[in-house]
Design a protein around this motif. Structure first.
Motif, PDB file in Angstrom:
ATOM      1  N   GLU A 156       0.837  -1.198   0.000  1.00  0.00           N
ATOM      2  CA  GLU A 156       0.000   0.000   0.000  1.00  0.00           C
ATOM      3  C   GLU A 156       0.873   1.250   0.000  1.00  0.00           C
ATOM      4  OE1 GLU A 156      -3.670   0.764   2.655  1.00  0.00           O
ATOM      5  OE2 GLU A 156      -2.064   1.955   3.577  1.00  0.00           O
ATOM      6  N   CYS A 157       0.565   2.192  -0.889  1.00  0.00           N
ATOM      7  CA  CYS A 157       1.294   3.455  -0.960  1.00  0.00           C
ATOM      8  C   CYS A 157       0.332   4.619  -0.761  1.00  0.00           C
ATOM      9  CB  CYS A 157       1.997   3.602  -2.310  1.00  0.00           C
ATOM     10  SG  CYS A 157       3.322   2.402  -2.601  1.00  0.00           S
ATOM     11  N   THR A 158       0.807   5.628  -0.052  1.00  0.00           N
ATOM     12  CA  THR A 158       0.040   6.852   0.177  1.00  0.00           C
ATOM     13  C   THR A 158       0.819   8.021  -0.399  1.00  0.00           C
ATOM     14  OG1 THR A 158      -0.872   5.917   2.225  1.00  0.00           O
ATOM     15  CG2 THR A 158      -1.074   8.292   1.908  1.00  0.00           C
ATOM     16  N   TYR A 159       0.137   8.838  -1.205  1.00  0.00           N
ATOM     17  CA  TYR A 159       0.802   9.910  -1.944  1.00  0.00           C
ATOM     18  C   TYR A 159       0.272  11.278  -1.522  1.00  0.00           C
ATOM     19  CZ  TYR A 159       1.824   5.935  -4.991  1.00  0.00           C
ATOM     20  OH  TYR A 159       2.231   4.728  -5.473  1.00  0.00           O
ATOM     21  N   ASP A 160       1.153  12.274  -1.578  1.00  0.00           N
ATOM     22  CA  ASP A 160       0.789  13.669  -1.359  1.00  0.00           C
ATOM     23  C   ASP A 160       1.015  14.413  -2.665  1.00  0.00           C
ATOM     24  OD1 ASP A 160       0.505  16.317  -0.706  1.00  0.00           O
ATOM     25  OD2 ASP A 160       1.806  16.267   1.053  1.00  0.00           O
ATOM     26  N   THR A 161      -0.076  14.777  -3.344  1.00  0.00           N
ATOM     27  CA  THR A 161       0.021  15.454  -4.635  1.00  0.00           C
ATOM     28  C   THR A 161      -0.555  16.863  -4.560  1.00  0.00           C
ATOM     29  OG1 THR A 161      -2.113  14.540  -5.349  1.00  0.00           O
ATOM     30  CG2 THR A 161      -0.127  13.268  -5.879  1.00  0.00           C
ATOM     31  N   THR A 162      -0.516  17.463  -3.374  1.00  0.00           N
ATOM     32  CA  THR A 162      -1.095  18.794  -3.208  1.00  0.00           C
ATOM     33  C   THR A 162      -0.394  19.839  -4.067  1.00  0.00           C
ATOM     34  OG1 THR A 162       0.305  19.046  -1.235  1.00  0.00           O
ATOM     35  CG2 THR A 162      -1.981  18.389  -0.886  1.00  0.00           C
ATOM     36  N   SER A 163       0.849  19.594  -4.428  1.00  0.00           N
ATOM     37  CA  SER A 163       1.594  20.563  -5.247  1.00  0.00           C
ATOM     38  C   SER A 163       1.443  20.300  -6.742  1.00  0.00           C
ATOM     39  CB  SER A 163       3.078  20.532  -4.874  1.00  0.00           C
ATOM     40  OG  SER A 163       3.637  19.266  -5.154  1.00  0.00           O
ATOM     41  N   ARG A 164       0.717  19.257  -7.114  1.00  0.00           N
ATOM     42  CA  ARG A 164       0.569  18.901  -8.527  1.00  0.00           C
ATOM     43  C   ARG A 164      -0.753  19.434  -9.088  1.00  0.00           C
ATOM     44  NH1 ARG A 164       4.225  15.048 -10.387  1.00  0.00           N
ATOM     45  NH2 ARG A 164       5.984  14.991  -8.945  1.00  0.00           N
ATOM     46  N   ASP A 165      -0.721  19.838 -10.348  1.00  0.00           N
ATOM     47  CA  ASP A 165      -1.919  20.347 -11.015  1.00  0.00           C
ATOM     48  C   ASP A 165      -2.574  19.315 -11.925  1.00  0.00           C
ATOM     49  OD1 ASP A 165      -1.676  22.924  -9.897  1.00  0.00           O
ATOM     50  OD2 ASP A 165      -0.167  23.453 -11.395  1.00  0.00           O
ATOM     51  N   LYS A 166      -1.822  18.281 -12.302  1.00  0.00           N
ATOM     52  CA  LYS A 166      -2.347  17.275 -13.213  1.00  0.00           C
ATOM     53  C   LYS A 166      -2.134  15.881 -12.633  1.00  0.00           C
ATOM     54  CE  LYS A 166      -1.565  20.056 -17.366  1.00  0.00           C
ATOM     55  NZ  LYS A 166      -0.913  20.119 -18.704  1.00  0.00           N
ATOM     56  N   PRO A 167      -2.950  14.923 -13.076  1.00  0.00           N
ATOM     57  CA  PRO A 167      -2.801  13.547 -12.570  1.00  0.00           C
ATOM     58  C   PRO A 167      -1.421  12.974 -12.899  1.00  0.00           C
ATOM     59  CG  PRO A 167      -4.885  13.819 -13.718  1.00  0.00           C
ATOM     60  CD  PRO A 167      -4.080  15.051 -13.993  1.00  0.00           C
ATOM     61  N   ILE A 168      -0.961  12.052 -12.064  1.00  0.00           N
ATOM     62  CA  ILE A 168       0.310  11.359 -12.254  1.00  0.00           C
ATOM     63  C   ILE A 168       0.001   9.932 -12.691  1.00  0.00           C
ATOM     64  CG2 ILE A 168       2.447  10.613 -11.154  1.00  0.00           C
ATOM     65  CD1 ILE A 168       1.975  12.835  -9.082  1.00  0.00           C
ATOM     66  N   LEU A 169       0.644   9.484 -13.753  1.00  0.00           N
ATOM     67  CA  LEU A 169       0.460   8.120 -14.228  1.00  0.00           C
ATOM     68  C   LEU A 169       1.588   7.227 -13.731  1.00  0.00           C
ATOM     69  CD1 LEU A 169      -0.609   8.693 -17.950  1.00  0.00           C
ATOM     70  CD2 LEU A 169      -2.015   8.698 -15.886  1.00  0.00           C
ATOM     71  N   GLY A 170       1.291   5.957 -13.607  1.00  0.00           N
ATOM     72  CA  GLY A 170       2.315   4.995 -13.253  1.00  0.00           C
ATOM     73  C   GLY A 170       3.317   4.837 -14.376  1.00  0.00           C
ATOM     74  N   GLY A 171       4.589   4.662 -14.029  1.00  0.00           N
ATOM     75  CA  GLY A 171       5.622   4.503 -15.040  1.00  0.00           C
ATOM     76  C   GLY A 171       6.996   4.551 -14.426  1.00  0.00           C
ATOM     77  N   TYR A 172       8.011   4.427 -15.247  1.00  0.00           N
ATOM     78  CA  TYR A 172       9.384   4.353 -14.764  1.00  0.00           C
ATOM     79  C   TYR A 172      10.035   5.718 -14.573  1.00  0.00           C
ATOM     80  CZ  TYR A 172       9.297  -0.657 -15.659  1.00  0.00           C
ATOM     81  OH  TYR A 172       8.987  -1.988 -15.626  1.00  0.00           O
ATOM     82  N   SER A 173       9.506   6.750 -15.205  1.00  0.00           N
ATOM     83  CA  SER A 173      10.099   8.072 -15.071  1.00  0.00           C
ATOM     84  C   SER A 173       9.943   8.572 -13.643  1.00  0.00           C
ATOM     85  CB  SER A 173       9.423   9.049 -16.034  1.00  0.00           C
ATOM     86  OG  SER A 173       9.796  10.383 -15.733  1.00  0.00           O
ATOM     87  N   ALA A 174      10.902   9.407 -13.210  1.00  0.00           N
ATOM     88  CA  ALA A 174      10.824   9.976 -11.869  1.00  0.00           C
ATOM     89  C   ALA A 174       9.650  10.940 -11.742  1.00  0.00           C
ATOM     90  CB  ALA A 174      12.126  10.697 -11.529  1.00  0.00           C
ATOM     91  N   THR A 175       9.106  11.410 -12.866  1.00  0.00           N
ATOM     92  CA  THR A 175       7.927  12.266 -12.824  1.00  0.00           C
ATOM     93  C   THR A 175       6.643  11.451 -12.755  1.00  0.00           C
ATOM     94  OG1 THR A 175       7.810  12.368 -15.238  1.00  0.00           O
ATOM     95  CG2 THR A 175       9.115  14.067 -14.113  1.00  0.00           C
TER      96      THR A 175
END
Length: 729
Positions: free
Chosen positions: A508-527
């Motif tokens: 289980e992972c918990t994320y804080d995306t309060t500083s992001r404006d767009k959704p984050i997709l799963g992938g290998y990039s650090a972004t």
């Protein structure tokens, strides 16, 4: 009764003798804090000034060894751990801990004060701070327990001084101090040092800032775990095998690059055991075609994994690959997909790992693996040119250990179907290793889990590896409640964990995306994001990977999409099941495939369907028609909590497609779609369940005694008599 009388009379004489006629000032006492000293690491001069000065005055007259000629006293401790806190090694922290205390040695290139802090954030607000200095005139060391204010970058002295100075001195260049504290002081103004990653803060004052505490001239922070187990060195000589890239140019046009290189194992006449590994970080920036000689400066190496490859009787092709420079991830030969069993997993911030003394990973086994693949992820967001020779040093020995061990990968399958919405404080995702998989691949006696490496990217804040047996959750195998992607050190499982056939693993992972404006997709990039666990266990089984992801139909329905142009849902699902590679697509998407090949800068790692998300055009429903799915995601009202809560609930506790991969690249169990397991969650994962009630308590004196009620009563009586005597005087 006679004893009480004697003690009381003695107290009267003692009090009379101790009452001073003249105030005595020590030559190295703490200076009074004035307005000129109220800077970043100074004391506040307004509301808390009187209170702070009272604490400082009390501190001056303490009888513990907070101030002394420290050159006459050295701890002589053997330091279990050493870390540099800055890039230039000007600030070195050493430490050793017991079950209840921790002792530090801070070595800093400074002749001013030196400060160390602990916090969950990367700043001093609310942090636990300890400030130390050596008096330039008398050479005496002093220390002060402080804390950062909640809404201002200033420090004030704690009401209770819980740090104890051991030694401190200066040489021609450095200030060195040693001090200790309780792991949990039961003081709300102190940070509780536990198993989680914490932000270790440091600051250096200007020369001559002995106790004045003006604004620091240098400062920084570094994520660390302080309660690490000791790595016992092997009693037998170790050999090593360096698996590393050969002078690969990382181009400045790619923010993310995956590189795969095949290696042939050392020629060994008998079975050996791999007992540890360490990273080799060797990157040289290239500026204007002139290679800078300094190595490792801001290396783009993000993480590395060494995989076993399935044995192939025709070794001609594998030998050629092992002699080549390697392959760009998405363009690697299809046969390299059989390299699926992780042997060593390193991520940024880790020093590597040495295995417990009873386990080893087989190497050179008769009829065993001959080829391995190193996969290196380069995160080059700054778009610089680098020449890289990084890799992993494998330590192995011919002296076999008791058990053959292996690594198991688990968690959320790396895919663009792993979506984390923006503007979320604590958004959760999960990956399931199903009981069907563990039941079909594990021995009757189960396995023993030894250590876990938890892995995600920059927006992750918590990761836990849950253990489900039947309908009950057992204590977490491993968890990190203050995850920092810049410090990914494997975690030993205290005492190990028995895991049986039919048990379930949940990452289980918990994320804080309060500083992001767009959704984050799963992938290998650090972004992008991940949610993975690399689990070291024994005895070795055929299981290599155990993951899950949201089924394609359920995923798109969650976001209100029913149909795309050019591809039906079955075709979309097949693309994701083939790791997101776009092959054999309808003619409607041929143009997209051509563009993708011509413009490699658009690739993000191995893609994993990220590019497809940007090209899928919605046909149904009508309200979203002719929008790409990525545009639809970006335009959703993510600020609406009812929307995001419902999406999280559906993707978390809804349907999951599970995957069970064996070491030979075959399926250990059929791909299945199943609901999230129904189980009773544990309410408290802290085994000790320590409760301090957070009373203000002082450290025990060096001579500890266990008092009874009678002695405590006598002590109170004596103190009362002393007070009466002082007032009467």
């Amino acid at each position: 009764m006679r004893l009480q009388t004697v003690l009381i009379l003695s107290a009267l004489f003692l009090c009379d003798a101790k009452i001073p006629r003249l105030k005595y000032t020590q030559p190295n006492q703490l200076p009074t804090n004035s307005a000129q000293n109220s800077h970043s690491l100074g004391f506040q001069t307004e509301n808390k000034n009187d209170k702070t000065n009272q604490i400082v005055d009390q501190y001056r007259t303490r009888h513990r060894r907070e101030s002394f000629d420290s050159k006459a006293y050295e701890s002589g401790l053997i330091w279990a751990h050493t870390e540099r806190l800055d890039e230039n090694s000007d600030v070195i922290l050493r430490w050793v801990n017991t079950d209840s205390t921790i002792t530090f040695r801070l070595e800093a290139k400074s002749h001013g004060y030196v400060a160390l802090g602990f916090n969950s954030a990367r700043n001093m607000r609310g942090a636990d701070l300890v400030v130390a200095w050596v008096d330039d005139k008398y050479g005496n060391a002093q220390i002060l327990d402080c804390h950062g204010l909640a809404f201002d970058d200033r420090a004030v002295a704690d009401e209770v001084q819980n740090y104890e100075l051991i030694s401190g001195y200066q040489n021609d260049t450095h200030t060195i101090v040693e001090f200790k504290r309780q792991l949990d002081t039961c003081d709300r103004q102190d940070f509780v040092i536990g198993d989680d990653t914490i932000q270790v803060l440091w600051a250096l004052g200007p020369p001559g800032s002995d106790g004045q505490l003006p604004r620091h001239v240098e400062s920084g922070f570094r994520p660390l775990r302080l309660l690490l187990p000791l790595s016992k060195p092997d009693t037998v000589p170790l050999e090593h095998w360096d698996v590393r890239i050969n002078n690969l140019l990382i181009p400045n046009v790619m923010a993310t690059l995956f590189w795969c290189k095949v290696f042939k194992a050392p020629e060994l006449g008998q079975k050996h055991h791999i007992v540890g590994y360490q990273p080799i970080i060797d990157s040289k920036p290239n500026t204007k075609d002139k290679t800078i000689l300094e190595r490792n400066t801001h290396s783009p190496v993000h993480h590395m994994v060494l995989y076993e490859c399935v044995e192939d009787h025709d070794k001609t092709q594998w030998n050629e690959w092992s002699e080549s420079e390697g392959f760009f991830g998405p363009a690697r030969p299809g046969e390299l997909a059989t390299c699926v069993t992780p042997i060593a997993a390193w991520a940024k911030g880790s020093k590597g790992e040495f295995l417990p003394e009873n386990v080893g990973i087989p190497l050179g086994e008769k009829g065993g693996i001959s080829y391995y693949m190193l996969e290196v992820h380069y995160d080059n967001q700054a778009l610089h040119d680098f020449f890289d020779n990084s890799g992993i040093r494998i330590h192995y020995t011919p002296v076999l250990r008791d058990h053959d061990a292996a690594l198991l990968g688990a968690g959320v399958g790396v895919s663009a179907l792993h979506v984390i919405p923006p503007k979320q404080k604590a958004y959760r995702t999960v990956g399931i290793c199903s009981p069907e998989c563990t039941n079909s691949t594990m021995p009757e006696g189960g396995i023993n889990i030894v250590s876990v490496l938890l892995h995600a990217h920059g927006t992750a804040r918590k990761i836990s590896l849950k253990h489900i047996r039947g309908t009950e959750e057992l204590p977490r195998i491993s968890e990190e409640n203050t995850y920092d992607s810049r410090y990914q050190q494997s975690r030993i499982v205290p005492g190990g964990r028995k895991f049986y056939k039919g048990d379930t693993l949940i990452t289980e992972c918990t994320y804080d995306t309060t500083s992001r404006d767009k959704p984050i997709l799963g992938g290998y990039s650090a972004t992008q994001e991940m949610c993975l666990s690399f689990i070291l266990y024994y005895p070795r089984t055929e299981l290599a990977g155990c993951y899950s992801m949201t089924p394609v139909v359920e995923f798109f329905e969650t976001f209100g999409v029913k149909e795309f142009y050019g591809l039906n849902m079955m075709q979309v699902e097949n693309i994701f099941l083939s790791s997101g590679y776009l092959e054999n697509l309808p003619t409607e998407l041929e143009a997209f495939t051509k563009d993708r090949v011509v413009d490699p800068t658009g690739w993000e790692g191995d893609d994993q369907g990220v590019g497809l998300m940007k090209e899928l055009v919605i046909k149904e429903p009508l309200e979203f028609r002719n929008k790409t799915f990525m545009a639809h995601l970006n335009e959703m009202p993510w600020h609406e909590p009812l929307l995001t809560e419902q999406i999280e609930k559906t993707l978390y506790s809804g349907w999951h497609m599970t995957f069970c991969k064996k070491r030979d690249d075959s399926w250990g169990a059929p791909i299945q779609i199943q609901n999230y397991p129904n189980y009773t969650e544990i309410t408290n994962n802290d085994a000790s369940d320590k409760s301090c009630n957070y009373k203000s308590v002082k450290l025990h004196s060096t001579t500890s005694t266990s008092g009874s009620t009678t002695i405590n009563t006598l002590t109170v009586a004596i103190l009362v008599i002393c007070v009466i005597a002082i007032i009467a005087r």
